[in-house]
Design a protein around this motif. Structure first.
Motif, PDB file in Angstrom:
ATOM      1  N   SER A  85       0.836  -1.215   0.000  1.00 51.93           N
ATOM      2  CA  SER A  85       0.000   0.000   0.000  1.00 51.93           C
ATOM      3  C   SER A  85       0.866   1.258   0.000  1.00 51.93           C
ATOM      4  O   SER A  85       1.928   1.315   0.626  1.00 51.93           O
ATOM      5  N   ARG A  86       0.360   2.287  -0.704  1.00 46.53           N
ATOM      6  CA  ARG A  86       1.048   3.573  -0.805  1.00 46.53           C
ATOM      7  C   ARG A  86       0.135   4.680  -0.279  1.00 46.53           C
ATOM      8  O   ARG A  86      -1.069   4.666  -0.533  1.00 46.53           O
ATOM      9  N   VAL A  87       0.735   5.648   0.401  1.00 47.44           N
ATOM     10  CA  VAL A  87      -0.041   6.717   1.029  1.00 47.44           C
ATOM     11  C   VAL A  87       0.635   8.058   0.764  1.00 47.44           C
ATOM     12  O   VAL A  87       1.853   8.190   0.935  1.00 47.44           O
ATOM     13  N   VAL A  88      -0.170   9.039   0.359  1.00 46.13           N
ATOM     14  CA  VAL A  88       0.281  10.429   0.285  1.00 46.13           C
ATOM     15  C   VAL A  88      -0.433  11.206   1.375  1.00 46.13           C
ATOM     16  O   VAL A  88      -1.669  11.254   1.413  1.00 46.13           O
ATOM     17  N   TYR A  89       0.334  11.797   2.267  1.00 47.03           N
ATOM     18  CA  TYR A  89      -0.204  12.613   3.349  1.00 47.03           C
ATOM     19  C   TYR A  89      -0.118  14.085   2.959  1.00 47.03           C
ATOM     20  O   TYR A  89       0.879  14.524   2.370  1.00 47.03           O
ATOM     21  N   VAL A  90      -1.150  14.859   3.338  1.00 41.96           N
ATOM     22  CA  VAL A  90      -1.196  16.287   3.013  1.00 41.96           C
ATOM     23  C   VAL A  90      -1.570  17.075   4.262  1.00 41.96           C
ATOM     24  O   VAL A  90      -2.562  16.763   4.944  1.00 41.96           O
ATOM     25  N   ASP A  91      -0.783  18.108   4.565  1.00 39.68           N
ATOM     26  CA  ASP A  91      -1.128  19.015   5.667  1.00 39.68           C
ATOM     27  C   ASP A  91      -0.424  20.344   5.414  1.00 39.68           C
ATOM     28  O   ASP A  91       0.540  20.409   4.643  1.00 39.68           O
ATOM     29  N   ASN A  92      -0.902  21.387   6.075  1.00 40.04           N
ATOM     30  CA  ASN A  92      -0.293  22.704   5.894  1.00 40.04           C
ATOM     31  C   ASN A  92       0.401  23.212   7.151  1.00 40.04           C
ATOM     32  O   ASN A  92       0.794  24.373   7.210  1.00 40.04           O
ATOM     33  N   PRO A 136       4.395  17.056  -7.341  1.00 34.49           N
ATOM     34  CA  PRO A 136       5.077  15.882  -7.903  1.00 34.49           C
ATOM     35  C   PRO A 136       4.856  14.612  -7.078  1.00 34.49           C
ATOM     36  O   PRO A 136       4.689  13.528  -7.645  1.00 34.49           O
ATOM     37  N   ALA A 137       4.822  14.747  -5.765  1.00 29.88           N
ATOM     38  CA  ALA A 137       4.660  13.559  -4.912  1.00 29.88           C
ATOM     39  C   ALA A 137       3.325  12.874  -5.137  1.00 29.88           C
ATOM     40  O   ALA A 137       3.208  11.655  -4.951  1.00 29.88           O
TER      41      ALA A 137
END
Length: 267
Positions: A95-102, A139-140
């Motif tokens: 499994s692959r995960v992209v995390y996003v936060d500011n 890009p990620a």
């Protein structure tokens, strides 16, 4: 990552959450805010833990039952174990995960997010969900996720910080738009319908610290799911979404101020 971008004197929602659920990555301003909120609503820690448990169950459902192998997590917050990649990779190591936060603090701590399985992958994008293009053009995002395969979009305990002028429904739809058919949306959505006085007081504490909230009714929560197919049991309080009996905590409806749901993007 330098810590000079981190405002330690102003409370931040992710760090307040971390403090209240027993984490360690917060500052005195966050502790003060959290204590003030718990005084207004003593059930707040129960509510926050139930939300976290919902996220865990939803991700496990997506990985184990829906066969999802890649995830886009919006509004990640402070890394708390088990996080999405740990849950998903315990089911499917690839499994692959992209995390996003500011929050720059999340970026500082995100190295802990990168320690997944050798077969899988994790990436982090520093972006504000109010600018979906900043997420989708990163890009990620394209390097980590294969848009030829379904993606699980998780938007947990964050849209109550989006006001009407932000168009939260439009933002979520924009994030879901490039994801292929068979993708899933998992959300938890703040509400004041079960403890209006107490939750209203907590909301005022947030607003006093520069974090105004937009709490939503059941009908308004449903607006996020108009073009997707809800998974049973539909939109319910988070503690009622496929409970697995793992927790020993007694949770009353009045202790929960969050709706939760999972839905599939149709063909």
């Amino acid at each position: 990552m330098s810590t000079d971008r981190i405002d330690t004197d102003t409370a931040h929602s992710a760090r307040i959450y971390d403090y209240i659920i027993g984490g360690k990555d917060y500052y005195p301003a966050d502790q003060e805010a959290g204590d003030a909120m718990v005084r207004e609503w003593p059930a707040l820690p129960v509510h926050m833990r139930a939300n976290r448990d919902f996220m865990n169950r939803a991700v496990r459902f997506l990985a184990a039952e829906a066969g999802i192998r890649q995830f886009l997590d919006i509004g990640t917050g402070i890394p708390t174990s088990p996080n999405i990649h740990e849950i998903a990779q315990s089911v499917a190591p690839e499994s692959r995960v992209v995390y996003v936060d500011n929050d720059p603090l999340v970026l500082t701590l995100s190295q802990g997010l990168m320690s997944g399985t050798p077969e899988g992958g994790t990436a982090y994008i520093e972006a504000d969900m109010r600018d979906p293009a900043a997420v989708l053009d990163a890009p990620a995002f394209r390097e980590t996720l294969d848009l030829g395969e379904p993606v699980g979009l998780t938007v947990i305990a964050i849209v109550h910080f989006l006001l009407d002028e932000h168009d939260a429904v439009g933002i979520v739809r924009r994030l879901l738009e490039p994801l292929p058919a068979g993708s899933y949306l998992a959300m938890s959505i703040g509400t004041a319908e079960f403890a209006p006085d107490e939750v209203g007081r907590v909301a005022r504490e947030y607003a006093a610290r520069g974090m105004p909230m937009r709490l939503r009714t059941l009908d308004e929560a449903g607006d996020f799911f108009t073009d997707v197919d809800l998974v049973e049991p539909g939109i319910v309080q988070v503690h009622k979404w496929r409970p697995d009996g793992a927790g020993t905590e007694v949770v009353r409806d009045a202790d929960i101020a969050m709706y939760g749901a999972v839905a599939r993007k149709p063909s």
